[in-house]
Design a protein around this motif. Structure first.
Motif, PDB file in Angstrom:
ATOM      1  N   GLU A 137       0.879  -1.374   0.036  1.00  0.00           N
ATOM      2  CA  GLU A 137       0.004   0.023   0.251  1.00  0.00           C
ATOM      3  C   GLU A 137       0.726   1.269   0.168  1.00  0.00           C
ATOM      4  O   GLU A 137       0.648   2.008  -0.745  1.00  0.00           O
ATOM      5  CB  GLU A 137      -0.787   0.042   1.274  1.00  0.00           C
ATOM      6  CG  GLU A 137      -2.015  -1.191   1.276  1.00  0.00           C
ATOM      7  CD  GLU A 137      -1.419  -2.394   1.480  1.00  0.00           C
ATOM      8  OE1 GLU A 137      -0.445  -2.538   1.919  1.00  0.00           O
ATOM      9  OE2 GLU A 137      -2.341  -3.591   1.471  1.00  0.00           O
ATOM     10  N   GLY A 194      -6.623   8.648   2.456  1.00  0.00           N
ATOM     11  CA  GLY A 194      -5.396   7.574   2.116  1.00  0.00           C
ATOM     12  C   GLY A 194      -4.249   7.524   3.279  1.00  0.00           C
ATOM     13  O   GLY A 194      -4.145   6.471   3.477  1.00  0.00           O
ATOM     14  N   ILE A 205      -4.233  -4.666   1.494  1.00  0.00           N
ATOM     15  CA  ILE A 205      -4.514  -5.070   0.177  1.00  0.00           C
ATOM     16  C   ILE A 205      -4.844  -6.925   0.731  1.00  0.00           C
ATOM     17  O   ILE A 205      -4.049  -7.241   1.438  1.00  0.00           O
ATOM     18  CB  ILE A 205      -3.474  -5.380  -0.818  1.00  0.00           C
ATOM     19  CG1 ILE A 205      -3.582  -3.653  -1.483  1.00  0.00           C
ATOM     20  CG2 ILE A 205      -3.954  -6.193  -2.055  1.00  0.00           C
ATOM     21  CD1 ILE A 205      -2.533  -3.411  -2.502  1.00  0.00           C
ATOM     22  N   VAL A 218     -10.162  -6.151  -0.347  1.00  0.00           N
ATOM     23  CA  VAL A 218      -9.574  -4.896  -0.968  1.00  0.00           C
ATOM     24  C   VAL A 218      -8.619  -5.361  -1.893  1.00  0.00           C
ATOM     25  O   VAL A 218      -7.696  -6.239  -1.840  1.00  0.00           O
ATOM     26  CB  VAL A 218      -8.796  -4.161   0.309  1.00  0.00           C
ATOM     27  CG1 VAL A 218      -8.113  -3.217  -0.395  1.00  0.00           C
ATOM     28  CG2 VAL A 218      -9.653  -3.848   1.305  1.00  0.00           C
ATOM     29  N   ASP A 220      -7.207  -2.790  -3.991  1.00  0.00           N
ATOM     30  CA  ASP A 220      -6.123  -1.588  -4.194  1.00  0.00           C
ATOM     31  C   ASP A 220      -6.421  -0.506  -3.417  1.00  0.00           C
ATOM     32  O   ASP A 220      -7.541  -0.312  -2.988  1.00  0.00           O
ATOM     33  CB  ASP A 220      -6.070  -1.087  -5.765  1.00  0.00           C
ATOM     34  CG  ASP A 220      -5.204   0.013  -5.952  1.00  0.00           C
ATOM     35  OD1 ASP A 220      -3.973  -0.286  -5.812  1.00  0.00           O
ATOM     36  OD2 ASP A 220      -5.749   0.823  -6.511  1.00  0.00           O
ATOM     37  N   ILE A 221      -5.501   0.021  -2.896  1.00  0.00           N
ATOM     38  CA  ILE A 221      -5.420   1.367  -2.220  1.00  0.00           C
ATOM     39  C   ILE A 221      -4.697   2.179  -2.945  1.00  0.00           C
ATOM     40  O   ILE A 221      -3.490   2.418  -3.023  1.00  0.00           O
ATOM     41  CB  ILE A 221      -4.867   1.008  -0.611  1.00  0.00           C
ATOM     42  CG1 ILE A 221      -5.634   0.120   0.070  1.00  0.00           C
ATOM     43  CG2 ILE A 221      -5.255   2.460   0.086  1.00  0.00           C
ATOM     44  CD1 ILE A 221      -5.111  -0.425   1.445  1.00  0.00           C
ATOM     45  N   ILE A 226     -10.343   3.300  -2.554  1.00  0.00           N
ATOM     46  CA  ILE A 226      -9.897   2.105  -2.455  1.00  0.00           C
ATOM     47  C   ILE A 226     -10.880   1.093  -3.401  1.00  0.00           C
ATOM     48  O   ILE A 226     -12.065   1.594  -3.364  1.00  0.00           O
ATOM     49  CB  ILE A 226      -9.732   1.456  -1.140  1.00  0.00           C
ATOM     50  CG1 ILE A 226     -11.046   1.250  -0.402  1.00  0.00           C
ATOM     51  CG2 ILE A 226      -9.051   2.309   0.039  1.00  0.00           C
ATOM     52  CD1 ILE A 226     -11.215   0.727   0.878  1.00  0.00           C
ATOM     53  N   THR A 237     -15.701   1.132  -5.982  1.00  0.00           N
ATOM     54  CA  THR A 237     -14.733   1.896  -5.586  1.00  0.00           C
ATOM     55  C   THR A 237     -15.202   2.969  -4.762  1.00  0.00           C
ATOM     56  O   THR A 237     -16.323   3.559  -4.813  1.00  0.00           O
ATOM     57  CB  THR A 237     -14.363   2.944  -7.001  1.00  0.00           C
ATOM     58  OG1 THR A 237     -13.988   2.138  -7.787  1.00  0.00           O
ATOM     59  CG2 THR A 237     -13.297   3.989  -6.531  1.00  0.00           C
ATOM     60  N   ASN A 240     -11.702   7.478  -0.413  1.00  0.00           N
ATOM     61  CA  ASN A 240     -10.924   7.140   0.898  1.00  0.00           C
ATOM     62  C   ASN A 240     -11.394   8.213   1.984  1.00  0.00           C
ATOM     63  O   ASN A 240     -11.283   7.563   3.130  1.00  0.00           O
ATOM     64  CB  ASN A 240      -9.312   7.744   0.591  1.00  0.00           C
ATOM     65  CG  ASN A 240      -8.566   6.770  -0.173  1.00  0.00           C
ATOM     66  OD1 ASN A 240      -8.830   5.416  -0.097  1.00  0.00           O
ATOM     67  ND2 ASN A 240      -7.630   7.257  -0.640  1.00  0.00           N
TER      68      ASN A 240
END
Length: 369
Positions: A137, A194, A205, A218, A220-221, A226, A237, A240
């Motif tokens: 991340e 974020g 993730i 999860v 992707d951050i 995210i 989606t 954050n």
């Protein structure tokens, strides 16, 4: 044949387009197409040979250098071809000079952009210094931040080349500038959201989470959002700032999982049968290798329900993985069935008993008389 050639030469020399003779335009296009051919030849021959050479070396450094410079080098042929073409056409204007300089700036920042892309592995290794649990991340955050920074600086440099003052341009937009500021407010909120997620280490993730009615894994951050893959396989989606400002239920952070259920026995079950069943279920759970012995474990006859004698069972498996949990729960259920059958008791199910009162017909006759 010669007549056609003479007519073509006469047409090209005696006519013009935007005050540029047609024959010079033809020469310029020829030069530009020639450099496009050289670009293709360079990519196939020179870069192809270099790729074969660097593959044979033990070091990966030369592979990375080649990946960094390949794109900008091929773009250089376009820049040179365009510059020579406009010179042959004798188009000498300030706009042409700005276009050429803008292309050179784009090539330079393209090089920097590629450096970040190629060095992603090194950035991830650097991110491990901040914690091995969240290195992906943090690494993604660094990579995306660097790319956005390089792109923004390159764009500003090109705009400055065209004498556009970016700050003054945004300020002169008036209401447009206000809208831009409001949009930037949400972007800033997502950016700091974020950073908060990474600082709190509340998720990473591959974690299974639930936040604001969104449940899934999860994937992707990012800087703004995210991405969560739901169990229906759709991709959601989530900004954050929503994640940072709402409770996060992280199922992956638990190492055990609860089994909570009730079983009902018929009212024909005796006290001795009930005591034996309770004892055997407790012993089974205490000796089960997949049941956590340190967590709360309850087996109690606690309720007289409408159609059953209810036993409350509460324990935890020693894993939180969904498939393993289901297998353990199935095994526990089968063992409970075996215990009840061994005790010669029966499971209850919702039922109603109807009692019909017996009527004395002789007494009814006497009443009529």
């Amino acid at each position: 044949m010669y007549q056609i050639k003479d007519n073509a030469l006469y047409f090209l020399t005696q006519n013009s387009f935007l005050n540029v003779p047609l024959y010079k335009i033809a020469q310029g296009l020829g030069i530009f197409l020639f450099f496009l051919f050289l670009r293709k030849l360079f990519a196939l021959v020179v870069l192809g040979v270099l790729k074969q050479i660097v593959k044979k070396t033990k070091s990966s450094f030369d592979d990375k250098v080649l990946d960094i410079v390949s794109g900008p080098l091929k773009f250089t042929f376009i820049i040179v071809g365009f510059y020579l073409a406009v010179n042959i056409m004798q188009i000498d204007t300030q706009m042409i000079d700005k276009i050429v300089r803008s292309m050179i700036i784009a090539a330079i920042f393209w090089l920097f952009f590629n450096i970040v892309t190629v060095l992603e592995k090194a950035i991830f290794n650097f991110a491990k210094k901040f914690g091995k649990e969240l290195y992906r991340e943090i690494g993604n955050f660094f990579i995306k931040s660097l790319k956005i920074f390089i792109f923004s600086v390159g764009l500003v440099a090109i705009l400055q080349e065209w004498d556009i003052n970016v700050s003054a341009f945004i300020a002169s937009l008036g209401l447009g500038g206000l809208a831009f500021a409001l949009a930037a407010k949400d972007t800033a909120a997502n950016l700091f959201g974020g950073l908060t997620i990474l600082a709190d280490k509340s998720l990473k993730i591959d974690d299974w989470i639930k936040v604001d009615d969104v449940e899934g894994v999860v994937e992707d951050i990012g800087l703004r959002t995210i991405k969560v893959r739901t169990f229906e396989k759709s991709l959601v989606t989530v900004p954050n700032q929503i994640v940072a400002n709402n409770p996060i239920e992280n199922f992956s952070r638990r190492d055990i999982r609860r089994i909570k259920m009730r079983i009902g026995l018929t009212y024909s079950t005796t006290k001795e049968q009930m005591s034996a069943i309770l004892k055997n279920i407790k012993d089974m759970l205490k000796s089960h290798p997949k049941i956590d012995q340190k967590a709360t474990m309850l087996v109690n006859f606690d309720e007289f329900e409408d159609s059953s004698l209810s036993i409350f069972i509460y324990c935890f498996t020693n894993t939180a993985k969904w498939d393993e949990y289901l297998a353990i729960k199935e095994d526990v259920n089968l063992k409970i069935m075996e215990i009840v059958e061994t005790a010669k008791a029966e499971f209850a199910f919702p039922s109603q008993s109807i009692y019909v009162e017996k009527i004395d017909l002789n007494s009814l006759k006497d009443k009529k008389i």
